[in-house]
Structures are given as C-alpha cells and as structure tokens.
Design an enzyme around this catalytic site. Structure first.
Site, mmCIF file in Angstrom:
data_model
loop_
_atom_site.group_PDB
_atom_site.id
_atom_site.type_symbol
_atom_site.label_atom_id
_atom_site.label_comp_id
_atom_site.label_asym_id
_atom_site.label_seq_id
_atom_site.Cartn_x
_atom_site.Cartn_y
_atom_site.Cartn_z
ATOM 1 N N ARG A 147 -12.036 -6.953 17.087
ATOM 2 C CA ARG A 147 -12.446 -8.047 17.985
ATOM 3 C C ARG A 147 -13.675 -8.774 17.425
ATOM 4 N NH1 ARG A 147 -16.897 -9.957 20.394
ATOM 5 N NH2 ARG A 147 -17.587 -7.837 20.816
ATOM 6 N N ASP A 148 -14.816 -8.136 17.460
ATOM 7 C CA ASP A 148 -16.046 -8.801 17.013
ATOM 8 C C ASP A 148 -15.963 -9.123 15.522
ATOM 9 O OD1 ASP A 148 -18.573 -9.847 17.186
ATOM 10 O OD2 ASP A 148 -19.606 -7.972 17.598
ATOM 11 N N HIS B 163 -26.511 -6.033 14.307
ATOM 12 C CA HIS B 163 -26.008 -6.836 13.192
ATOM 13 C C HIS B 163 -27.005 -6.703 12.045
ATOM 14 C CE1 HIS B 163 -22.729 -9.458 15.081
ATOM 15 N NE2 HIS B 163 -23.057 -8.567 15.998
ATOM 16 N N CYS C 182 -20.986 -14.103 14.648
ATOM 17 C CA CYS C 182 -20.696 -14.629 15.975
ATOM 18 C C CYS C 182 -20.492 -16.128 15.862
ATOM 19 C CB CYS C 182 -21.842 -14.301 16.932
ATOM 20 S SG CYS C 182 -21.576 -15.022 18.557
ATOM 21 N N HIS D 222 -25.930 -2.184 19.657
ATOM 22 C CA HIS D 222 -24.959 -3.026 18.932
ATOM 23 C C HIS D 222 -25.780 -3.874 17.951
ATOM 24 C CE1 HIS D 222 -21.232 -5.747 19.084
ATOM 25 N NE2 HIS D 222 -22.098 -6.455 18.389
ATOM 26 N N ASN E 113 -21.452 -7.400 11.805
ATOM 27 C CA ASN E 113 -21.959 -6.234 12.517
ATOM 28 C C ASN E 113 -22.293 -5.179 11.475
ATOM 29 O OD1 ASN E 113 -21.058 -6.700 15.531
ATOM 30 N ND2 ASN E 113 -19.448 -7.471 14.200
HETATM 31 P P1 HMG Z 1 -14.905 -23.240 30.101
HETATM 32 O O1 HMG Z 1 -14.330 -24.305 29.235
HETATM 33 O O2 HMG Z 1 -16.267 -23.460 30.669
HETATM 34 O O3 HMG Z 1 -13.967 -22.738 31.289
HETATM 35 O O4 HMG Z 1 -14.922 -21.893 29.255
HETATM 36 P P2 HMG Z 1 -12.960 -23.371 32.248
HETATM 37 O O5 HMG Z 1 -12.839 -22.419 33.376
HETATM 38 O O6 HMG Z 1 -13.324 -24.815 32.514
HETATM 39 O O7 HMG Z 1 -11.581 -23.336 31.452
HETATM 40 C C1 HMG Z 1 -11.304 -24.193 30.342
HETATM 41 C C2 HMG Z 1 -9.902 -23.851 29.806
HETATM 42 O O8 HMG Z 1 -9.881 -22.503 29.331
HETATM 43 C C3 HMG Z 1 -8.821 -23.939 30.893
HETATM 44 O O9 HMG Z 1 -7.614 -24.302 30.232
HETATM 45 C C4 HMG Z 1 -8.685 -22.513 31.349
HETATM 46 O O10 HMG Z 1 -7.445 -22.216 31.911
HETATM 47 C C5 HMG Z 1 -8.884 -21.746 30.046
HETATM 48 P P3 HMG Z 1 -7.083 -25.839 30.267
HETATM 49 O O11 HMG Z 1 -6.904 -26.123 31.732
HETATM 50 O O12 HMG Z 1 -8.158 -26.661 29.629
HETATM 51 O O13 HMG Z 1 -5.829 -25.750 29.473
HETATM 52 N N1 HMG Z 1 -9.382 -20.388 30.252
HETATM 53 C C6 HMG Z 1 -8.847 -19.310 29.661
HETATM 54 N N2 HMG Z 1 -7.797 -19.157 28.854
HETATM 55 C C7 HMG Z 1 -7.514 -17.896 28.447
HETATM 56 N N3 HMG Z 1 -8.211 -16.811 28.832
HETATM 57 C C8 HMG Z 1 -9.274 -16.933 29.648
HETATM 58 C C9 HMG Z 1 -9.614 -18.229 30.116
HETATM 59 N N4 HMG Z 1 -10.582 -18.682 30.923
HETATM 60 C C10 HMG Z 1 -10.432 -20.007 31.009
HETATM 61 N N5 HMG Z 1 -9.966 -15.855 30.019
HETATM 62 C C11 HMG Z 1 -14.943 -19.520 28.999
HETATM 63 C C12 HMG Z 1 -15.471 -20.699 29.761
HETATM 64 C C13 HMG Z 1 -15.769 -18.293 29.369
HETATM 65 C C14 HMG Z 1 -13.481 -19.292 29.320
HETATM 66 C C15 HMG Z 1 -15.100 -19.833 27.472
HETATM 67 O O14 HMG Z 1 -16.405 -20.240 27.225
HETATM 68 C C16 HMG Z 1 -14.747 -18.667 26.612
HETATM 69 O O15 HMG Z 1 -13.606 -18.235 26.546
HETATM 70 N N6 HMG Z 1 -15.748 -18.140 25.860
HETATM 71 C C17 HMG Z 1 -15.534 -16.989 25.021
HETATM 72 C C18 HMG Z 1 -16.561 -16.944 23.969
HETATM 73 C C19 HMG Z 1 -16.404 -15.697 23.116
HETATM 74 O O16 HMG Z 1 -15.388 -15.014 23.128
HETATM 75 N N7 HMG Z 1 -17.456 -15.406 22.344
HETATM 76 C C20 HMG Z 1 -17.475 -14.292 21.488
HETATM 77 C C21 HMG Z 1 -17.657 -12.986 22.229
HETATM 78 S S1 HMG Z 1 -19.326 -12.564 22.639
HETATM 79 C C22 HMG Z 1 -19.922 -11.798 21.249
HETATM 80 O O17 HMG Z 1 -19.294 -11.817 20.234
HETATM 81 C C23 HMG Z 1 -21.206 -11.041 21.350
HETATM 82 C C24 HMG Z 1 -20.986 -9.548 21.456
HETATM 83 O O18 HMG Z 1 -20.150 -9.091 20.401
HETATM 84 C C25 HMG Z 1 -22.325 -8.841 21.364
HETATM 85 C C26 HMG Z 1 -23.102 -9.139 20.090
HETATM 86 O O19 HMG Z 1 -22.505 -9.317 19.016
HETATM 87 O O20 HMG Z 1 -24.328 -9.117 20.183
HETATM 88 C C27 HMG Z 1 -20.329 -9.171 22.751
HETATM 89 MG MG MG Z 2 -21.470 -8.200 17.396
#
Ligand code: HMG
Ligand code: MG
Length: 300
Positions: free
Chosen positions: A15-16, A209, A240, A207, A249
């Site tokens: 995933r990450d 990096h 990220c 966690h 990571n």
């Molecule tokens: P948004 O655009 O503000 O949300 O995104 P929305 O509710 O307006 O929805 C927009 C569109 O997305 C819509 O579709 C929804 O249906 C769809 P449209 O009508 O335009 O066709 N949608 C989804 N589709 C699939 N699955 C869903 C979903 N939710 C809405 N769950 C949202 C807000 C949170 C969805 C967006 O910003 C998002 O998906 N962000 C994810 C970002 C991400 O994955 N980042 C990486 C992970 S975090 C990380 O890596 C850090 C970590 O590892 C720790 C570290 O490394 O330190 C954890």
């Molecule tokens: Mg990470």
C-alpha cells in the site's frame, strides 16, 4: 526501559510502498508481492487502499488484489479507508482490518484528504461505528508527526491531540508517522514521551521514513521508549504523493536486521524477505532501497 523480546512488524509495502508508483502495476504482481511477504513470515500486511481513484490511481485495483491473495491463517490483511464509502468497499472485499488516517498538521490534511483535521476526525466517527458493528478492528495513523512539508515544525502536543482523538473514538492502535523523514532520535523520544501520557505505549506504533537517513535511529529511540510495533516497507518502497521529496518508508529488511542484532523476535525470515523485495524491484525496474538487501545480494 528494557528492550522487548519481540516486535510486531506491520508491512506497508503493497500500500504505502506502491501507492506513489506512476507505472501501472498489474494485479497479479501486487498479489505475488503480498503472498511473498506472508511467506516470509509477516503476520500483518497492508494490502491496499479504498480511496478515491482520482486521488491515488495506483490503488484502484485493491478489491481485485484482495480477491486473489492466498490468505494465510494468522495473517491480518488490512486496507486504508478514508471515509464510509471506502469502508463499505473494504467490507465487500472481505478486508479483515482497516486503517484511518489523519494528519498532525492542517496543511498536510488539506493536501492529502482535502479537509481540515477536525473534519477528517468527524468523518471517521461513522466509519468507526460501522466497523464496530461489523466486528472489524480499526487502526489509526497520524502523519507528519515530526515535521510537515508545508508547515515545518510540528509539536508533540499537536501529535498527542490528534492521536488521543483517534484512540478515544476506538482505534485499537495509533501509528505515528514521520511522513517526510526529517525526525531525529531526540525528537522521536520527546514525541512518544508526550503522546504516551494519554495513550498506553503498547497501543502506539512507529512509522518512519528514511529521507534523512534517520529511520533506524528513530526506531531504536522508539524501542527505548517502550514502543513494540513498527511499520516498514519491503525494499524501502514508497514515498507519499503529498510529501514532495520524501523518500521511501524504512526498509523492512533493514528493520529486521536491526532487530535481529538486538535479539528481538519478529517471526520473519530474512532471505525470503529479501527475495520478495528484489522481485518487486525487478518488476518495477527500480533499485532496491534496502541497504541490507543490496549488501546481501552482491555477496551471493
Ligand atoms: P474529495 O474529492 O474531497 O471527496 O476527496 P468527495 O467526497 O468530494 O468525492 C470526490 C469523488 O471521489 C467522488 O466521485 C466520490 O464518489 C469519490 P465522483 O462523484 O467525482 O465520481 N470517492 C471515493 N471513491 C472511492 N473510494 C472512496 C471514495 N471517497 C470518495 N473511499 C478523499 C476526499 C478522502 C476521498 C480523497 O482525498 C482521497 O481519496 N484521499 C486519499 C489520499 C491518500 O490515499 N493518501 C495516501 C495515504 S496517507 C499516507 O500515505 C500516510 C501514511 O502512510 C502515514 C505516513 O506515511 O506517515 C498513512
Ligand atoms: Mg509511510
């Protein structure tokens, strides 16, 4: 603080590690990676995420990956879910555990999930309720705990406040992420010291990096703080999408080497893990980000 006899490794490579890759990675290559990791003895693998495919296109096939992995008894296969929609998709895919993610800095929260920290926490409340009803455990992440790419310094109090909210709403464990890898051993200790005033140390994870080459030092510092769960990514895959310049990571192989050197059990076999990491690196055409793997592979 005495060092622990054993440590639980949370493998986040599929995933990450992969979420940031621009090239298309086939479902079968992702499945092979997950199966290789469990064959190496990892008992917790974050397989994918149910996020918006517009935001993170690489994770779009997560349901197919879940459908094809060879599930092993005793292994937890988890996924990241940002909202109820993602949680429901995860349930359909028979995910055994999910993770929600919030940030310790406002700017990062906006860039990563398009809302404020407070709104993101509100969004998790119905998700946690649904998870409780479905008997699914929820892990919490806090990112940018030792620095933010947009805001710079982040205080331990900021981290403690978000972590406390996640724990109080029902996350069984909170993983504190140095997303941009600028943390140092001293800052790591200070952060855990403050956060553990609200959350028991055995409910916290680290966690890290390796952007500044400090990840293993930070893990050792965390061990001294009584932290016994660490996230890592095979071959150091990752970065990220919303933290420019952040490298991968910390590599699982390198963490394993550190722990083996301390006589700490993990249940993971080094050679099988190295082979798993090198296989996915070959597929991606990337250099292996694990120093242990690189050293072992040239000497074989
Ligand atoms: P948004 O655009 O503000 O949300 O995104 P929305 O509710 O307006 O929805 C927009 C569109 O997305 C819509 O579709 C929804 O249906 C769809 P449209 O009508 O335009 O066709 N949608 C989804 N589709 C699939 N699955 C869903 C979903 N939710 C809405 N769950 C949202 C807000 C949170 C969805 C967006 O910003 C998002 O998906 N962000 C994810 C970002 C991400 O994955 N980042 C990486 C992970 S975090 C990380 O890596 C850090 C970590 O590892 C720790 C570290 O490394 O330190 C954890
Ligand atoms: Mg990470």
């Amino acid at each position: 603080m005495n060092l622990p006899k054993s440590v639980r490794l949370v493998e986040v490579g599929p995933r990450d590690g992969l979420q940031n890759e621009k090239q298309t990675i086939s479902v079968s290559d992702k499945v092979r990676l997950v199966d290789d990791l469990t064959a190496a003895g990892l008992s917790y693998v974050e397989v994918g995420s149910f996020v918006s495919p517009k935001w993170v296109p690489q994770m779009a096939g997560s349901a197919e990956v879940f459908a094809s992995i060879g599930r092993q008894p005793g292994v937890t296969y988890a996924a990241l879910t940002p909202n109820l929609k993602g949680f429901e998709a995860a349930l359909d895919a028979k995910v055994e555990e999910v993770a929600v993610f919030a940030a310790a800095s406002e700017a990062f929260s906006q860039k990563n999930i398009n809302c404020s920290i407070a709104d993101s926490l509100q969004r998790f409340v119905p998700l946690l309720e649904a998870a409780k009803a479905a008997n699914i455990r929820v892990r919490g992440y806090v990112s940018c705990v030792l620095g933010c790419p947009y805001e710079g310094d982040v205080t331990p109090q900021q981290v403690a406040s978000v972590a406390r909210e996640l724990y109080t709403m029902g996350c069984y464990e909170v993983s504190l992420g140095d997303t941009i890898g600028t943390g140092s051993a001293g800052k790591t200790r200070a952060m855990f010291e403050v956060v553990s005033r609200d959350i028991p140390r055995d409910k916290l994870a680290g966690h890290f990096h390796d952007t500044y080459g400090q990840a293993l030092a930070n893990i050792y510092a965390s061990l001294l703080e009584g932290i016994h769960v660490f996230d890592s990514s095979v071959a150091g895959l990752g970065g990220c999408p919303y933290a420019k310049g952040a490298t991968g990571n910390v590599a699982s192989e390198d963490v394993l080497y550190l722990l083996q050197g301390l006589g700490i059990e993990t249940g993971v076999d080094m050679d099988t893990l190295i082979a798993a990491g090198q296989r996915i690196c070959d597929k991606l055409g990337k250099a292996n980000g694990s120093r242990v793997a690189r050293a072992r592979l040239v000497n074989h």
